[in-house]
Write a protein that holds these residues in place. Structure first.
Motif, PDB file in Angstrom:
ATOM      1  N   LEU A  76       0.831  -1.208   0.000  1.00  0.00           N
ATOM      2  CA  LEU A  76       0.000   0.000   0.000  1.00  0.00           C
ATOM      3  C   LEU A  76       0.862   1.254   0.000  1.00  0.00           C
ATOM      4  CD1 LEU A  76      -2.779  -0.937   2.623  1.00  0.00           C
ATOM      5  CD2 LEU A  76      -3.129  -0.555   0.175  1.00  0.00           C
ATOM      6  N   GLN A  79       2.479   2.020  -3.316  1.00  0.00           N
ATOM      7  CA  GLN A  79       1.577   2.708  -4.261  1.00  0.00           C
ATOM      8  C   GLN A  79       1.552   4.218  -3.988  1.00  0.00           C
ATOM      9  OE1 GLN A  79      -2.007   0.437  -3.394  1.00  0.00           O
ATOM     10  NE2 GLN A  79      -2.068  -0.328  -5.490  1.00  0.00           N
ATOM     11  N   GLN A  82       4.717   5.879  -5.118  1.00  0.00           N
ATOM     12  CA  GLN A  82       4.694   6.078  -6.571  1.00  0.00           C
ATOM     13  C   GLN A  82       3.869   7.318  -6.943  1.00  0.00           C
ATOM     14  OE1 GLN A  82       3.499   2.423  -8.363  1.00  0.00           O
ATOM     15  NE2 GLN A  82       4.437   2.885 -10.338  1.00  0.00           N
ATOM     16  N   MET A  83       2.719   7.465  -6.288  1.00  0.00           N
ATOM     17  CA  MET A  83       1.858   8.626  -6.536  1.00  0.00           C
ATOM     18  C   MET A  83       2.584   9.918  -6.149  1.00  0.00           C
ATOM     19  SD  MET A  83      -1.893   9.517  -4.952  1.00  0.00           S
ATOM     20  CE  MET A  83      -2.706   7.994  -5.346  1.00  0.00           C
TER      21      MET A  83
END
Length: 238
Positions: A76, A79, A82-83
């Motif tokens: 999680l 992710q 990365q954002m």
């Protein structure tokens, strides 16, 4: 010139608040309305009862908080990392220190009187997500105060005497009154709300709408969002 106010409810430990800050800033960058707004940062605590624990990193905290295993928590956070990277931000969750954000909010309030809130917020987010610093640690907070040109000693005194504690609590209370359940939450002229780290276009459209109406002087409150955008609430981030 009288300016239109934009208030941002946020918590330092909210990964989407830093991402939202960047997107919001990008929406202002080339905006014709840029000079017409003033920004005020407001306090929100996702976990007011959190005990600061320097031995715990964010991956471990998330696993405990959500009742998931460490691998899932890491996935999680990967992710989110990365954002954040898409906005030019570096998140190092493996070294971020789980910390209660109340004292950090006191620093943001202290900075308000000197027009340094935005600078302080930037340093707090960077300290927490990128540099792995303990944002509940007095020396870390004094160092940030010093970096933005504020008196570290006067801030320490303010903190110890609890001079601004009520202001932080007032922001949290106000968020409740406005129906804000997650952060980041951007309030334009107490008229329009943007919930979560929305795409830049949503911020741009809301700004245009708010400024146009601000000039015409209206007032009811509605929430603008193009889609479910990521935000953090007391139950966790999603």
């Amino acid at each position: 010139m009288h300016k239109m106010k934009i208030e941002i409810w946020s918590d330092v430990m909210c990964p989407f608040c830093y991402i939202g800050k960047r997107r919001f800033e990008k929406s202002l960058e080339h905006s014709p309305y840029k000079d017409m707004v003033e920004i005020e940062w407001k306090s929100f605590q996702l976990n007011p009862y959190l005990q600061t624990d320097p031995s715990l990193n964010i991956d471990e905290y998330l696993a405990q908080h959500k009742g998931i295993d460490l691998a899932q928590a890491k996935a999680l956070n990967a992710q989110v990392t990365q954002m954040a990277a898409q906005e030019g931000l570096v998140y190092n969750f493996d070294k971020s220190i789980v910390a209660n954000s109340f004292r950090a909010h006191v620093l943001t309030h202290y900075a308000k009187a000197f027009g340094k809130q935005n600078d302080v917020e930037e340093f707090l987010f960077r300290s927490y997500f990128t540099e792995g610093k303990n944002i509940d640690d007095l020396e870390v907070l004094k160092d940030i105060a010093d970096k933005v040109g504020l008196s570290a000693d006067d801030f320490e005194k303010t903190l110890q005497e609890g001079r601004l504690d009520d202001e932080v609590k007032m922001d949290i209370h106000e968020a409740r009154q406005l129906g804000i359940q997650g952060v980041p939450f951007f309030v334009y002229n107490r008229r329009f709300g943007v919930s979560g780290a929305q795409p830049i276009e949503v911020f741009e459209k809301t700004l245009e709408k708010a400024v146009t109406e601000w000039k015409a002087n209206n007032s009811t409150f509605e929430i603008e969002q193009s889609e479910e955008a990521p935000s953090c609430g007391p139950e966790g981030c999603d």
